[in-house]
Structures are given as C-alpha cells and as structure tokens.
Scaffold this active site. Structure first.
Site, PDB file in Angstrom:
ATOM      1  CD  GLU A 118      70.483  67.485  54.108  1.00 25.64           C
ATOM      2  OE1 GLU A 118      70.766  67.418  52.920  1.00 25.64           O
ATOM      3  OE2 GLU A 118      70.728  68.480  54.806  1.00 25.64           O
TER       4      GLU A 118
ATOM      5  CG  ASP B  24      73.642  67.611  52.178  1.00 25.01           C
ATOM      6  OD1 ASP B  24      73.885  68.432  53.077  1.00 25.01           O
ATOM      7  OD2 ASP B  24      73.720  66.374  52.341  1.00 25.01           O
TER       8      ASP B  24
ATOM      9  CG  ASP C 146      73.959  66.051  46.807  1.00 23.62           C
ATOM     10  OD1 ASP C 146      72.890  66.444  47.328  1.00 23.62           O
ATOM     11  OD2 ASP C 146      74.548  65.023  47.187  1.00 23.62           O
TER      12      ASP C 146
ATOM     13  CD  GLU D 277      69.307  61.660  45.904  1.00 24.02           C
ATOM     14  OE1 GLU D 277      68.341  61.547  46.685  1.00 24.02           O
ATOM     15  OE2 GLU D 277      69.286  61.210  44.745  1.00 24.02           O
TER      16      GLU D 277
ATOM     17  CE1 TYR E  48      76.844  67.064  51.153  1.00 19.57           C
ATOM     18  CE2 TYR E  48      77.262  67.243  48.800  1.00 19.57           C
ATOM     19  CZ  TYR E  48      76.494  66.773  49.850  1.00 19.57           C
ATOM     20  OH  TYR E  48      75.383  66.006  49.595  1.00 19.57           O
TER      21      TYR E  48
ATOM     22  NE  ARG F 150      76.298  61.404  49.411  1.00 24.23           N
ATOM     23  CZ  ARG F 150      75.612  61.699  50.515  1.00 24.23           C
ATOM     24  NH1 ARG F 150      75.223  62.935  50.733  1.00 24.23           N
ATOM     25  NH2 ARG F 150      75.314  60.752  51.389  1.00 24.23           N
TER      26      ARG F 150
ATOM     27  CG  HIS G  55      80.926  74.454  42.507  1.00 26.29           C
ATOM     28  ND1 HIS G  55      80.738  73.865  41.277  1.00 26.29           N
ATOM     29  CD2 HIS G  55      79.728  74.969  42.862  1.00 26.29           C
ATOM     30  CE1 HIS G  55      79.490  74.043  40.893  1.00 26.29           C
ATOM     31  NE2 HIS G  55      78.860  74.697  41.836  1.00 26.29           N
TER      32      HIS G  55
END
Length: 770
Positions: free
Chosen positions: A9, A86, A88, A90, A287, A289, A332
């Site tokens: 993205e 990603d 998550d 989103e 990552y 978030r 995680h």
C-alpha cells in the site's frame, strides 16, 4: 519479464521490499486505500443499505483511477499476484478491495504478512502465504459502516440543534467528554494551601537539605515553629540504609510509544505515527500499530549478543513481557528495531530521534535492573517533638539506566553521618504550597486514558486526537500561566524574614484544552445521545469489533444491535429545542441604555449581546468574548468594556479612519476594506503610531504581492502556492512555462474564462477528500 506481482500500500514499502526479492518479482503500490464508501448507491439511495443487510456501495477514489489502471495491466502480465498490505485490519481491508477491483479471487489469491521489512521476514512470508482473512475484513467494515452511520446521522442533528456544531463521531466524542470533564474538575477545584518547612544542615563540611514531614495550616503556625528552632540543637537520631532495585519497562506498543514520544520528544500522536510509519517502510523498525509487548526469539538472541558485547554479561537479563489484552487485529510483536546494532537509522531529525527512543527502550527491556541504595537520615530537634528527614539515593549499579531513563534528576547524595552526631543548621524556610488541581491532558496522557478505558485501538488513537483538534473541539494551550503571590519565611542568622515571591500557576502550554464548542457539544451528546459518549458502551463496541475479527460474532448482528437503539435516539432528536442548547446567561443591565447584557453561544463560539431580538426598533449589538473569559464567568464590567469596540484609533495620512476591533480570528484594525491583524496588541489600547506602522507593513506586503494590475479588476498576484490570476471572484493558475510578468491582459482573461468556478473547485476538493 517478472512472473510474480506483489502489491503493497505504500511506495516507500514497495521500494524497500523490491531490494529483497529477485528479478522474478515486480512490486507495485496502491498508495493506501483505493476505495471508500460512496455518497449514494446506484439507485440514488444511501450507500449503506441498512434494510438490506447493511449492503455497502464502494467507489474508487478519483485520484486512484490511474493507479488502478496500472495495477490492472500488471495483473494481466503476471503469472500470479501476492497481496502484501499491512497485517492489521486496515491492511486486510485494502487487500480485499484490491481483489474486488482487480477481479482477483480472495479465496485463492496469495496474501503475505510480515511485521518487519527485512530479507529474512520477506523470504519467510513468501514461503508461507495465506488467503485474505475475511473475519478481519468484516471487522474493518463494521467499524467503517458504524462510523459512517453515526457520522452522517448524528452530525446532521448536531448541525441543526447545536450552535456552531460541525460534526460528532463515535470515538472522538468520548475523547472530547474526557477533556470537558477534566476542565470542569479544574474549574470546581477549591484551592487550599499549607506551609512546608525545609532546612539546610552541615556535616563534615558538606551541606544537605532536609524536610519536615509535618505541614502547617497557617503562616502563624509556621512562624511559631521556625521561632522554636532558634537556639535548638540538632542531632542525628537514626540512619536507615536499604537496597532497592528499579526495573525497565516493556518494549513499546503503539500507545506507550505515543505517550513517551509526547513526554520526552514533544511529538504529537500524529507526528509520532507518521514518523514511525516511515521508519517501518524503510525497514528500520517492526510494524508500528500493535498492542503486543512480545519480542521474537530471533530479536531476543540478537539483543543478548549486542548487550553482552557492548556492556558486559552483567548487564544482560532475558525478560518476556506478557500482553495484557488480546486484540485480534494487531501485530504479534512489540515495536523494536529490525537490527538493534544500527544506531543511525534516519537522516531526518524526527526519524532519528524516534528511532533512538525505540532502540533504547527495546534494549533496556532486556537489561539487568538498576541497583540503588536509599538512605534516610532522621534529625531530632531539642526544642520540638517534630523531626526533620533527609533522603538520599546512590546508584550502585546502573543496569538498564545505562541506555534508558538514566537522565532523570537523581536524589541527593548525603554525607556520611552516624546516630548521635550533632549537626549545624545553616538556614530554614517555611514556604506556602498551594494544592494543585487535576492536570489537563496532554496528547500522551489522553492516549493512555483512552487505552485504560478500552476506547480506540492502536490504529485509531492518533486519528481520534487529531480529529478533536481539527473539528475545533479542543486546542493546544499556549498560556505559561499567571503569577501568584507565595509567602516565604526565611530563618537565617537567627532572624526570620517574611518575603513575597511570585510563581506562575495554571499553565496549559502543550495541554489539550476543550473549547466552548467542545463543551457545548459534549453536554448536548451527554443529554440526548448518552451511549455515544458513554465510556463503557464505546469500549464494548471495540470488544465486539475484536469478536468479529476472531470469528466469534457476525458483522450484521453487531451492526443491527447498535443501529436499532441509535436510530430511536435520532428520531427523538427532532423534538429538541435548539434554544435550550447552550442557553444564554444574563450578566446585568447596561447603565447607559438600560438594555440587558447577555453572554451566549453563537455560530463562531462564545459572544456577548447587548439588547434582545424582541426589540423591533433596535437590533442587538454583538461583541466577542474577552480573552480568558467564559460564558459562566464573564462580568458586567468586562462585557461593557468589550462593547467599547469598534474604536476609532485615528486617521491615516490620507484621512481614512483606522478602526480597531476583535473578530473571529483575533484583534485587528480596519482601513476601508483592508483588514490588518494586530496580534498580540489589544484593540482597546493600540496607539495611532502602532496602527500606522502595521498598516504600512501591510500595504508593502500587498504591493509586493501585486505582479500586474490591468485596471479592470484583473490582477496577477503572488500567492502562497505561486503566482496566479484573479478577478476577485475566480482564480486561475499560470502555466508553468509562462513567466508571470509577461502575462498579457488577453491571456489573463482567457485563463480566467477556462478556470473552474470556486463552487466547482470546492466540489472537486470535497470529492477528492471523501
């Protein structure tokens, strides 16, 4: 020709990943989300069809059409497609939208995830592809649909019923409520004071400070105690030494990173997340978030080697932190460097500061505790039963403080004294201490509170806080505080002297302060839409999103359970009387006119009104609220002073009146149709000389802005984003290959005729934003 197409993205992420994949792979970017919920469906109805199982119509964002065309060509040319957005919710939703638009089967298309962009992580992901996780997609859709419904329906009510109301959101509204409640706690706080006694003692040529544990309620009591020290003997009663340890904190989650970056670096939540995202996309950190504090075995091994080699074996201690909650959408692993040995990770100042913070916190989490020795010396007074206490601390072994948190002010180091030693008192002081009201929230402390209440998730904290400020419901305070007199009684050379010193109190600099609009909005929602601002209700909704992500709850059931009672509240809102929202307060009567003076809430916030709308002959006068005053507290004297504006300061050299006033954007002077800001000057006191100076500077700036004037209203001007043509109603860009000074009158008229109207420009901007 590459056989495999990988879609991510972000262009920066694509560039980093492409370095690790061979020539058989081509990496392209969707540049974020490619679709959003449309304004209407194909039949002209609402894009979210509630009666039809919340069926949602999406549309491709206008600025993504060219990117979609390029992706479609690349999909046709490739043997297979790998979606690497990603990990998550989103990211999962973007992967699903790509499948929909590019005609890929989400049950067969390869989906890869990784929480660090390193060669090892990419290779491992390629070996273990999966498909799009529709549970995560459904959870993201549930949030998006719910926020759309609440945003559209509730914001419509707010605009109709709340003066100055703009919008209301499902998650931002509880955030505003937190700020408003804290502000009211501060306003209701009753200040009190006590006197604290401190003294300076000398032992073996060294001076150290001690404090009396007891506080005195009055100045008289404090003075009486100081008088009792005259001629007293001071003896060491006891010396207690005790070992102590200090342990490091867990590595960063999104929340704790935002909190520490705010308190230690002064970064806003938004700046922290955008900087962290760049570091992640460049492969420097994992990552960003996440609500996990876990570290991978590989990371633990890497840090073990680094700590032992750099600091020594005694500095290393393996720790495995346990994550408190389970958020199915989150990564995680905690936020950590991909290579802890790299000290310089960014040429950008912001990026390097944040990286260094992350790296040090991660290293500290795997280091030994700091060992301290705490000392308490009790000092008896021959003339009193009270005792002084001196406290000191020595770091015996710095441990993790070597890399993180070691720059805090250390406690005093006390001289070596023993029981029964006699001490010499050099001086003593009684100082008036005022109780402090609750502190206003900073961005960091608000994130912490939201997390404690279960409101929002790692991906939404920064958005919540940014939206609150963009909507004008809170601002960052700028006040350094106001001076307050403090009484001190100083005992020195057997004399007690009283002195008044000044200290600032009530500083709100850098704190989030709710605006009057925010307070009115919060009260309105609390009175009529309580579930929207109820902390427990909002947290429960977040848990239901988690349940959908884990496949424990159906999306439509959750949405319907929310919508049914919400819609009932919307329907009832038609009966709300707008005049009862933010009611006016009568301050008093104007002695000159006999008219009432009111403080009320207007379209642009708090304001003053002289007279009433019932008076058919004379329209009411209006004035802005004086700086620092509120509807609840403004006095008649302040209000009457405000109505002295506008004020004629004098005339310009060519005889034009100079009027001083306060407007929506602050104090200004007006000469004809020209407005000049006079911040930070006061329009009541600005002098003619000051006004003329500001007017001259404005005229000069306007002249420098004017490149050409054709005499019929058409001008070529220097603008904020470059030169442009205007006729006062329409603006037109000047082609890049055209010199602004060479534009002719005919060229200017032609460019203006071809330029879109302001209405069309606004509509285009609105569509792009949506």
């Amino acid at each position: 020709m590459p056989k495999h197409l990988v879609i991510v993205e972000s262009p920066a992420k694509a560039k980093t990943i492409e370095k690790y994949l061979g020539s058989d792979f081509k990496v392209l970017s969707s540049v974020g989300h490619i679709r959003s919920i449309a304004k209407k469906n194909k039949d002209g109805g609402d894009a979210v069809e509630i009666a039809n199982g919340f069926k949602t119509t999406y549309e491709i964002d206008p600025d993504k059409k060219k990117i979609i065309t390029e992706l479609k060509k690349a999909v046709k040319a490739a043997d297979d497609v790998w979606l690497a957005t990603d990990e998550d919710r989103e990211g999962e939703a973007i992967a699903w939208h790509l499948c929909e638009v590019l005609k890929l089967d989400p049950s067969k298309t390869k989906r890869i995830v990784f929480h660090e962009i390193t060669k090892g992580a990419i290779d491992e992901a390629i070996k273990n592809p999966r498909t799009v996780d529709m549970d995560l997609v459904q959870a993201q859709q549930a949030r998006q649909i719910l926020d759309r419904i609440v945003g559209f329906d509730l914001s419509d009510v707010v605009r109709k019923k709340v003066p100055g109301g703009i919008s209301a959101g499902r998650v931002q509204s509880p955030g505003v409520r937190l700020l408003v409640e804290r502000e009211r706690e501060i306003e209701a706080f009753e200040s009190s004071f006590k006197f604290r006694i401190t003294a300076e003692f000398e032992a073996q040529g060294e001076t150290f400070r001690a404090e009396l544990p007891k506080r005195f309620d009055t100045e008289e009591e404090a003075r009486t105690f100081l008088e009792s020290l005259l001629g007293a003997t001071f003896t060491v009663g006891d010396v207690k030494k005790s070992p102590a340890t200090r342990n490091p904190s867990a590595p960063f989650t999104t929340s704790t990173l935002q909190q520490d970056a705010n308190s230690k670096l002064g970064f806003s939540a938004k700046a922290t997340m955008s900087t962290a995202q760049r570091l992640y996309q460049e492969g420097k950190i994992t990552y960003m978030r996440t609500d996990s504090v876990n570290l991978s075995g590989q990371a633990l091994a890497q840090m073990s080697d680094y700590i032992k080699t750099t600091f020594g074996n005694e500095y290393h201690q393996v720790r495995k932190f346990k994550t408190k909650g389970s958020g199915a959408q989150e990564a995680h692993e905690a936020i950590r460097p991909t290579d802890v040995g790299v000290e310089q990770a960014s040429s950008d100042e912001y990026g390097q500061k944040l990286y260094d913070l992350i790296r040090r916190r991660t290293l500290a989490s795997q280091m030994a505790p700091a060992k301290l020795e705490k000392t308490t010396v009790t000092i008896t007074i021959s003339t009193s039963k009270e005792v002084f206490e001196a406290k000191g601390e020595v770091i015996v072994f710095d441990g993790f403080l070597r890399v993180y948190g070691g720059n805090k002010k250390e406690a005093d180091i006390l001289p070596a004294v023993s029981a029964n030693d006699t001490l010499s008192m050099q001086s003593a002081q009684a100082k008036q201490l005022f109780a402090k009201p609750p502190a206003r929230y900073t961005e960091g402390s608000l994130v912490k509170k939201l997390e404690e209440l279960g409101i929002g998730r790692p991906s939404t904290y920064a958005t919540i806080i940014n939206t609150i400020q963009v909507r004008g419901y809170a601002v960052k305070g700028e006040s350094e505080g106001v001076p307050r007199d403090i009484v001190t009684l100083n005992l020195e050379n057997n004399q007690i002297n009283r002195e008044i010193i000044q200290e600032k109190t009530g500083s709100d600099k850098g704190k989030l302060v709710p605006t009057a609009s925010g307070q009115v909005m919060s009260d309105f929602l609390g009175n009529h839409f309580n579930p929207i601002v109820d902390y427990g209700f909002t947290a429960n909704v977040e848990e239901e999103f988690d349940d959908i992500a884990e496949g424990k709850l159906q999306r439509n059931k959750m949405l319907q359970d929310f919508y049914t009672p919400f819609q009932e509240l919307i329907e009832k809102s038609g009966g709300i009387d707008r005049s009862t929202v933010a009611q006016a307060r009568e301050i008093g009567i104007d002695p000159k006119t006999g008219k009432p003076v009111l403080a009320r809430f207007g379209r642009f916030g708090p304001m003053l009104q002289l007279g009433t709308t019932d008076d058919k002959e004379n329209k009411p006068q209006f004035a802005p609220m004086p700086s620092g005053a509120k509807i609840e507290t403004v006095t008649l004297e302040q209000a009457l002073h405000a109505f002295q504006l506008p004020r004629i300061v004098g005339q310009t050299d060519d005889g034009q009146d100079i009027k001083a006033n306060i407007g929506r954007f602050g104090p200004y002077i007006q000469i004809g149709k020209l407005f000049v800001s006079i911040k930070p000057l006061d329009p009541h006191t600005i002098t003619l000389e000051e006004a003329k100076e500001l007017y001259a500077a404005k005229l000069q700036a306007e002249a420098e802005k004017n490149i050409a004037d054709f005499g019929d209203g058409i001008k070529v001007l220097k603008g904020r984003y470059g030169p442009y043509i205007t006729d006062g109603k329409k603006n037109a860009k000047i082609p890049k290959d055209t010199e602004p000074t060479s534009v002719t009158h005919d060229q200017a008229k032609k460019l203006l005729a071809e330029a879109p109207s302001a209405k069309k420009r606004f509509a285009k901007r609105k569509t792009a934003k949506k």
